[in-house]
Every structure is written in structure tokens, then in C-alpha cells.
Design an enzyme around this catalytic site. Structure first.
Site, PDB file in Angstrom:
ATOM      1  N   GLY A   1      -8.502   0.224  -3.414  1.00  0.00           N
ATOM      2  CA  GLY A   1      -9.541   0.540  -2.438  1.00  0.00           C
ATOM      3  C   GLY A   1      -9.294   1.821  -1.674  1.00  0.00           C
ATOM      4  O   GLY A   1     -10.208   2.634  -1.483  1.00  0.00           O
ATOM      5  N   ARG A   2      -8.060   2.018  -1.203  1.00  0.00           N
ATOM      6  CA  ARG A   2      -7.743   3.228  -0.437  1.00  0.00           C
ATOM      7  C   ARG A   2      -8.016   4.485  -1.268  1.00  0.00           C
ATOM      8  O   ARG A   2      -8.568   5.466  -0.782  1.00  0.00           O
ATOM      9  CB  ARG A   2      -6.281   3.179   0.006  1.00  0.00           C
TER      10      ARG A   2
ATOM     11  N   TYR B   1     -10.484   1.650   5.857  1.00  0.00           N
ATOM     12  CA  TYR B   1      -9.966   0.834   6.954  1.00  0.00           C
ATOM     13  C   TYR B   1     -10.389   1.273   8.360  1.00  0.00           C
ATOM     14  O   TYR B   1     -10.576   0.408   9.236  1.00  0.00           O
ATOM     15  CB  TYR B   1      -8.433   0.743   6.906  1.00  0.00           C
TER      16      TYR B   1
ATOM     17  N   GLU C   1      -6.669  -3.106  -7.506  1.00  0.00           N
ATOM     18  CA  GLU C   1      -7.516  -3.168  -6.312  1.00  0.00           C
ATOM     19  C   GLU C   1      -7.265  -1.907  -5.485  1.00  0.00           C
ATOM     20  O   GLU C   1      -6.740  -1.961  -4.381  1.00  0.00           O
ATOM     21  CB  GLU C   1      -7.212  -4.442  -5.521  1.00  0.00           C
TER      22      GLU C   1
ATOM     23  N   ALA D   1      13.769  29.230  36.579  1.00  0.00           N
ATOM     24  CA  ALA D   1      12.380  28.864  36.878  1.00  0.00           C
ATOM     25  C   ALA D   1      12.221  27.351  36.910  1.00  0.00           C
ATOM     26  O   ALA D   1      11.544  26.799  37.791  1.00  0.00           O
ATOM     27  CB  ALA D   1      11.441  29.481  35.846  1.00  0.00           C
TER      28      ALA D   1
ATOM     29  N   GLY E   1      -2.025  -0.274  -3.740  1.00  0.00           N
ATOM     30  CA  GLY E   1      -0.800   0.511  -3.835  1.00  0.00           C
ATOM     31  C   GLY E   1      -0.994   1.929  -4.303  1.00  0.00           C
ATOM     32  O   GLY E   1      -0.138   2.787  -4.060  1.00  0.00           O
TER      33      GLY E   1
ATOM     34  N   SER F   1       0.834  -1.200   0.000  1.00  0.00           N
ATOM     35  CA  SER F   1       0.000   0.000   0.000  1.00  0.00           C
ATOM     36  C   SER F   1       0.869   1.251   0.000  1.00  0.00           C
ATOM     37  O   SER F   1       2.026   1.224   0.413  1.00  0.00           O
ATOM     38  CB  SER F   1      -0.908   0.016   1.235  1.00  0.00           C
TER      39      SER F   1
ATOM     40  N   CYS G   1      -9.959   5.694  29.078  1.00  0.00           N
ATOM     41  CA  CYS G   1      -9.068   5.692  30.238  1.00  0.00           C
ATOM     42  C   CYS G   1      -7.748   5.038  29.846  1.00  0.00           C
ATOM     43  O   CYS G   1      -7.346   4.009  30.405  1.00  0.00           O
ATOM     44  CB  CYS G   1      -9.716   4.953  31.398  1.00  0.00           C
ATOM     45  N   ASP G   2      -7.078   5.600  28.877  1.00  0.00           N
ATOM     46  CA  ASP G   2      -5.865   5.002  28.329  1.00  0.00           C
ATOM     47  C   ASP G   2      -4.936   6.111  27.874  1.00  0.00           C
ATOM     48  O   ASP G   2      -5.353   7.021  27.159  1.00  0.00           O
ATOM     49  CB  ASP G   2      -6.214   4.085  27.152  1.00  0.00           C
TER      50      ASP G   2
END
EC number: 4.1.1.19
Length: 733
Positions: free
Chosen positions: A397-398, A592, A395, A461, A346, A309, A548-549
Site C-alpha cells: 500500500g505505501r 496513512y 500488500e 556576547a 514492506g 513496513s 496552540c501546542d
């Protein structure tokens, strides 16, 4: 430590805007007697005095780079969508902020009451991408005298959304566009959709295969779908031969070749000799021999390969396609009935607008250069080998789906940099409690300020802050005094013109659900405020999500930036105008991201809106609106049973109310209120509710769907709609 100002003449006047307390024997300081000193950053000073326009924002966020030809900034300072690309007429442009208002406004005000985050799909852009891809290949074929044609294949793994796949089949039926599947459910999806597509459109079956997968692909062949079973592993051939004979179906077979050509970026890991997929030359020769022995060599008709890709340059593309074309010609020489060469994916997307070959976020070519390079490389090799030109497939797709959807989310709050204000007495008391080293740092800081040595001020400082933190850990300073230290250090940074601290903007979003590639592989997407672009962004910030990560943040942006220019939020969050909301959009994420998103912290997917260009006053019509998964939906996905959970909680609420010392009538009302609140919580989305007046359960009365047939869009809103308060046209079933 630099020996600065241990003994400083008290008669020396401080620079403008400064007054530091030396010790308790000195008179009380004046705070900012004459303003802060001028910034040493002349570029910033110049920028802040110039007029700001939408064109400035367009340049700042590189919108004309990554957004062309579909996104721009209009005169109102909002992101404008050009659904037909360069063919879009001025009256056909869609103001994205108006779409968002249509989606989020309460239903009693003419909106749809959808909750954020929100994905807005533009099928017109999808159609334009398909037509553009076909057009550039048609031009390359014609201009180079290529003696076959191009027909694309959409890999459904990029975005399996029903409407996306159905749109691609419908829009591509006129030029034989097909689908690619990599698993059994994807194959079922593709089979169903292609029943309404072109009978010449390819159904390419990739991925690892078992007997059930191969049987299903052969059933598709029986149903007169143009199905090709592509061998990813040598072992799959035996299954294809055996099952096809049992089912009495003559298969069309392809094979995936492992090329030596690969690119060095992240997406190149699936290419090369050690790539995850495909057959080596040794395995290819064995496959040909086995097919010949089985009397099925004529069934081998397609060669598939994948360089990786986001192919960065046409030079690498030409090298890989040329190598594959050599293999194709060798298969012809060995007697295979070859017809197709499938270049795989690609075709890259310029995520940052730089047209660079040196980044995973960009590519150094456009659609026309890609098509011309592929056609030229195949034609050159085939002509030299006297081989008939094959049908070219890709192909891509992207490249097809990335532009068509926009993720919209709100910034609900931000960290503040307001320092604690100290009186002269408080400041004296604070200094007296410092240990000797910290007090020396404070005095040196004061001396450096008086001398105008601003870089040295920052040094002292920082040292002062560190020493005070240690005192706090030892219990010698209280929390108010530690806060005072932070205030002094913030004061110093601002007063001497140091760079403003980067703020954290809290956004109503889950990075893990909606932007998983950023978390997983540092994939960058353009993120821009969708409005207020006629105003200067005055702060820089990073984006922190609801999870929470610690990984739930976006702190890298296109252009190599570690923060994003943003506008100030109002006192209650939001952007002040536009109803107090501040909306950000993530663009080019149509491939995706939705398929890869998870349920971290049980935050589900976004609400989805499908918008087509129309002749209505606002230039758009909503053709489908789907509220995002509710709390009950995401709980159910993890094998919980929301209905039983609700009954358990309702029973507990009934017990609680029964034991309360209230009148029976009041108890009934209290129980009804609690039960209703619990039910609402199960039915609402997991995300924050920033407008209590909006309808959070837009699906309550209609099963979750607003939809209409595309044919009904034509002429929608033909009625007069001159007044701004009039309902915007949309279709509701």
C-alpha cells in the site's frame, strides 16, 4: 573567563565594520564605518556569488532523488509533475503552481476558491504505480521461469478515500488486483468496490475478528467475491468453522505466521516472534490439525506474513520470504490446499532520496530488485521441496499511494531578526546601567572585536546576554534595555559572519491533522517550496503550525537537517511574487497521513483536488474538488450542534443590537451584518484566510462537490485557450 583586553590601547583601530563603545568617557562610536568583516566561511562566500538555477534547487532539495520519476523542477522554477512517470511526454508535464492557482483563485477569476491547506491527488500517478508494480513482478516471473503469477492486494488502511480505492480497483482490474481490509467498515468498503473489479481479485480479511466480522466475510463469499479469511489469532478458527457451517458457506482460509525474521527499525516492531499479529509454529500446527479433524483442511489456501513496513534491504527481504516459503511448503506437506503466499507490506519508499539501507526514511532497492528478490526466494524453496509454485501476493500500500498526492500549504509569516537600533547616547546610557560583571563582559567583547578574535566575541556576547537577563529578572533593567542587549548580540553574530539564526516560518497548517506521523514517530517527508526554485533560498527556517501546542512544528528534515532552506517572505508574508504567496509542498505523504490525522484545536482536514493529465493548454483537468471541513463540520464531529450554536449567538446579537442607541433601520442592518458574519464563520474552514477576496465557501452553491466522469476529461479544453487570462479547463457539475 579569558583575560582579554582589560587594558587595550585605544589607539588600536577596530577591524572593518566594527566600533564598540568602551565607556562613557570615549567618543561616540561610528556604526559600520566600512562595512562588516568578510565571512570566514569561504563556502558560503563562493555560493553567494554564483548564478542560481532550477538545477541548483533540485540538487539542494534532493528532488531528483526522492522525486523520481514523478517530480522535477521546470525552467520556470516551479515543481513539475510527471503523471506517467518515465513515460511522460514534455507537453504532458503539469506545473504544480498552476494547479494551486486554479484551486485557490476566486471563482470570478476562473478558480475554484478553495482554501488552504490543500491535498492535490494525481490518479495518473496512482495508475502508473500499479502498472509499474505489476510490470516488475511480471518480468521477474518470466525471467526466472516462475510457474505461477503475481496479483497484488491494496490494504485500504493506507488511504481509505473513496476515489483512491475506486481508482485502484479500476486500474488494477486487468491484472486481478484486489483489496485488503482490517476492520468491518473497511470490509464493507472493499466488498462494495470489488463488485466492479476483477472476479479473481482477492479480498483479504485481516485484523481481529468477531462473529459479525466473520459472518460479513462469508456473505462476501456468497456474493462470489474471492474472499480469504486470514486467521490472526488461533481462537478465530472456531468461529470460522462454526459460522461457515451455519451459513452453509465453504470458506477460504489463510493464516498469518509469526516469522523469526524481523528488521530493527521502527517499522519492524510488528514482526518477529513477539510481534503483535500472527500465529507461532505451535499454533499453526494446532490449526492444521483442527481443520483436518473438521474436514476443512482443503480450505486452508493462503499463507500471510509481514516482515515490517519499510524493509530496508533485499538481504533481509530474501531471508524473511525464504522462511515463509519453508512454512508454505510444510503446510502443503501436511495436506493443506495451499495456493497463495501473501508477503504483506514492506515494499519501502525512498523518502530522502539516498537509497540507504540504514534509515527508516529510505530503502536500498527499487521496485525491480524487490520483485526479483521475492520471486527468487519463493521459487528456490519450492523447487527444493518439489512444491508447485504458489500465486505471489503483496500488500504494498505505501508503495502504491505515497507518490500520488501532494500536501500544499502557505507560509503566512516568519520571525524577524531585526535588531533594535541604538544611538550613541542610548548606548552610553545602557552601559552605565549594567552591573560590574555585565559591564566587564561588554568591555571584553569590545576588546575581542578590536583584536579580531571573533569566536571570543560570541562568548562574551552570550555572557553579556545572560547577565542582563538576570538583571531584568531582578528588576534592575527595563524591557527596552533588555531588547538593546538582544540587538547588540544579534549585531555581533551578523557582523562577525556567524551563522544566521534559524527563522520560524508560520504555516497555515495543523501538523497533527495533516502530518501526524512526524509528530508521532518522527517520520520525515520531503518538504520543498513549489515555486521560486529559480531563485536562491537565502534563509533557513523551521515550520510552525497554527495549533496552540509546542509539538506543532517541523524541525527535522530529510538529509539529517534541522532546518530548511527557504526564500525571504514579503513584508506582508508570502513570497513577494506569485501574488505575494509562498507555497510549500509536502511530498510522498499519500499513505496513512490522512487516515491518521486528528482534530487537535479543531483544525479539520484539508481541501482536496483531483487532477488528471489532459490535452488542455495547461496539461491538466480538475475532475473533483472538495472544500475542507468547515468550522461547523469539526464542531459537529465533537458532538456539538452548530445549528443550535448559531441560533444562540444570533439571539444574543439581536439583543445586543436592540439595546443599542441607533435608528431602527440601522439596527436592522447591524443585526443582518452580525448574523451574516456568524453564519460565514460557521461555514468557513478553521484555517487562516490570507486572501480576503477569495471565495472561502467554494461549496456554497453546489453542496460541496465539483466532479465529472473520467470519460469527460478526454478532449476537455479542446477549444482555443491561447490567452493566459482564459479559463483553465475543468469540469463542474
Amino acid at each position: 573567563m579569558p583575560a582579554l583586553g582589560c587594558c587595550v590601547d585605544a589607539a588600536v583601530s577596530p577591524p572593518p565594520g566594527y566600533s564598540f563603545l568602551w565607556d562613557s568617557s570615549l567618543p561616540a562610536p561610528e556604526i559600520f564605518p566600512s562595512g562588516v568583516p568578510p565571512s570566514t566561511n569561504t563556502a558560503v562566500a563562493t555560493t553567494t556569488t554564483t548564478h542560481w538555477s532550477p538545477a541548483h534547487s533540485s540538487a539542494l532539495y534532493s528532488i531528483d532523488g526522492w522525486g523520481a520519476p514523478y517530480f522535477t523542477v521546470n525552467s520556470s522554477g516551479d515543481i513539475s509533475v510527471k503523471p506517467h512517470g518515465t513515460d511522460t511526454l514534455p507537453h504532458q508535464e503539469i506545473d504544480l503552481l498552476k494547479v494551486v492557482k486554479k484551486a485557490s483563485d476566486p471563482k470570478n477569476l476562473g478558480g475554484l476558491g478553495l482554501q488552504f491547506p490543500l491535498v492535490v491527488r494525481f490518479p495518473d500517478i496512482l495508475k502508473n504505480r500499479l502498472e509499474s508494480l505489476q510490470s516488475v513482478f511480471d518480468y521477474a516471473v518470466q525471467s526466472q521461469g516462475y510457474e505461477a503469477h503475481y496479483q497484488g492486494v491494496y490494504p485500504v488502511k493506507c488511504n481509505q478515500d473513496r476515489f483512491v480505492v475506486e481508482d485502484i480497483v479500476k486500474f488494477g482490474s486487468g491484472f486481478r488486483f484486489g483489496l485488503e481490509a482490517g476492520s468491518k467498515p473497511e470490509l464493507l468498503l472493499a466488498m462494495s468496490c470489488l463488485c466492479k473489479g476483477s472476479h479473481e481479485g482477492l479480498l483479504v480479511c485481516n485484523g481481529f475478528k468477531d462473529a459479525e466480522y466473520i459472518s460479513l466475510a462469508l456473505v462476501a463469499r456468497k456474493l462470489m467475491l474471492n474472499t480469504v479469511i486470514v486467521l490472526e489469532q488461533e481462537e478465530e478458527l472456531d468461529l470460522v468453522i462454526d459460522i461457515s457451517k451455519k451459513m452453509a458457506v465453504r470458506p477460504v482460509i489463510g493464516l498469518r505466521a509469526k516469522l523469526r525474521t524481523k528488521h530493527s527499525g521502527h517499522f519492524g516492531s510488528t514482526s518477529g516472534e513477539k510481534g503483535k499479529f500472527g500465529l507461532t509454529t505451535t499454533q499453526i500446527v494446532r490449526v492444521v490439525k483442527k481443520l483436518e479433524e473438521s474436514g476443512m483442511l482443503d480450505c486452508l489456501q493462503l499463507l500471510h506474513f509481514h516482515i515490517g513496513s519499510q524493509i530496508p534491504s533485499t538481504a533481509l527481504l530474501a531471508d524473511g520470504v525464504g522462511e515463509a516459503a519453508q512454512i508454505y511448503c510444510e503446510l502443503v506437506r501436511l495436506g493443506a490446499g495451499m495456493k497463495y503466499i501473501d508477503c504483506g507490506g514492506g515494499l519501502g519508499i525512498d523518502y530522502d532520496g539516498t537509497k540507504s539501507c540504514d534509515s527508516d526514511c529510505s530503502v536500498g532497492y527499487g521496485l525491480q530488485e524487490y520483485a526479483s528478490t521475492v520471486v527468487q526466494a519463493v521459487r528456490f524453496v519450492c523447487d527444493r521441496k518439489n512444491v508447485k509454485h504458489p500465486v505471489i501476493c503483496s500488500e504494498s500500500g505505501r508503495a502504491i499511494v505515497s507518490h500520488h498526492s501532494v500536501l500544499i500549504f502557505e507560509a503566512v509569516s516568519s520571525t524577524t531578526t531585526r535588531s533594535q537600533e541604538l544611538s550613541s547616547v542610548d548606548l552610553q546610557s545602557f552601559v552605565e546601567k549594567l552591573n560590574d560583571d555585565a559591564r566587564a563582559d561588554y568591555r571584553n567583547l569590545s576588546a575581542a572585536a578590536i583584536r579580531g578574535e571573533y569566536d571570543t566575541c560570541v562568548l562574551y556576547a552570550d555572557q553579556l546576554k545572560q547577565r542582563c537577563v538576570e538583571q531584568f529578572k531582578d528588576g534592575d533593567l527595563d524591557i527596552e534595555q533588555l531588547a538593546a542587549v538582544d540587538g547588540i548580540c544579534d549585531f555581533v553574530s551578523k557582523a562577525i559572519g556567524a551563522s544566521d539564526p534559524v527563522r520560524t516560518y508560520h504555516v497555515n497548517l495543523s501538523i497533527f491533522t495533516s502530518v501526524p506521523d512526524f509528530w508521532a514517530i518522527d517520520q520525515l517527508f520531503p518538504i520543498v517550496p513549489i515555486h521560486k526554485l529559480d531563485e536562491r533560498p537565502v534563509v533557513r527556517g523551521i515550520l510552525s503550525d497554527l495549533t496552540c501546542d509546542s509539538d506543532g512544528k517541523i524541525d527535522k528534515f530529510i538529509g539529517g537537517e534541522s532546518s530548511l532552506p527557504l526564500h525571504e517572505l514579503g513584508s506582508n508574508g508570502g513570497g513577494g511574487g506569485d501574488g505575494g504567496k509562498y507555497y510549500l509542498g509536502m511530498f510522498l505523504g499519500g499513505a496513512y497521513e490522512e487516515a491518521l490525522g486528528g482534530l487537535h484545536n479543531l483544525f479539520g482536514g484539508p481541501s482536496v483536488l483531483r487532477v488528471s493529465q489532459s490535452d488542455s493548454p495547461h496539461s491538466f483537468a480538475v475532475t473533483c474538488a472538495v472544500p475542507g471541513p468547515s468550522c461547523a463540520d469539526v464542531l459537529r464531529a465533537m458532538q456539538h450542534e452548530p445549528e443550535l450554536m448559531f441560533e444562540t449567538l444570533k439571539h444574543r446579537a439581536e439583543e445586543f443590537v436592540h439595546n443599542d442607541d441607533e435608528q431602527e433601520e440601522d439596527k436592522g442592518l447591524a443585526f443582518a451584518s452580525l448574523a451574516s458574519s456568524l453564519a460565514q464563520s460557521f461555514n468557513n474552514m478553521p484555517y487562516l484566510v490570507t486572501n480576503s477576496s477569495c471565495c472561502l465557501t467554494a461549496a456554497a452553491n453546489n453542496g460541496g462537490y465539483y466532479y465529472c466522469n473520467d470519460e469527460n476529461i478526454v478532449g476537455v479544453g479542446a477549444e482555443s485557450a491561447a490567452a493566459e487570462e482564459e479559463l483553465w479547463p475543468y469540469c463542474v457539475a
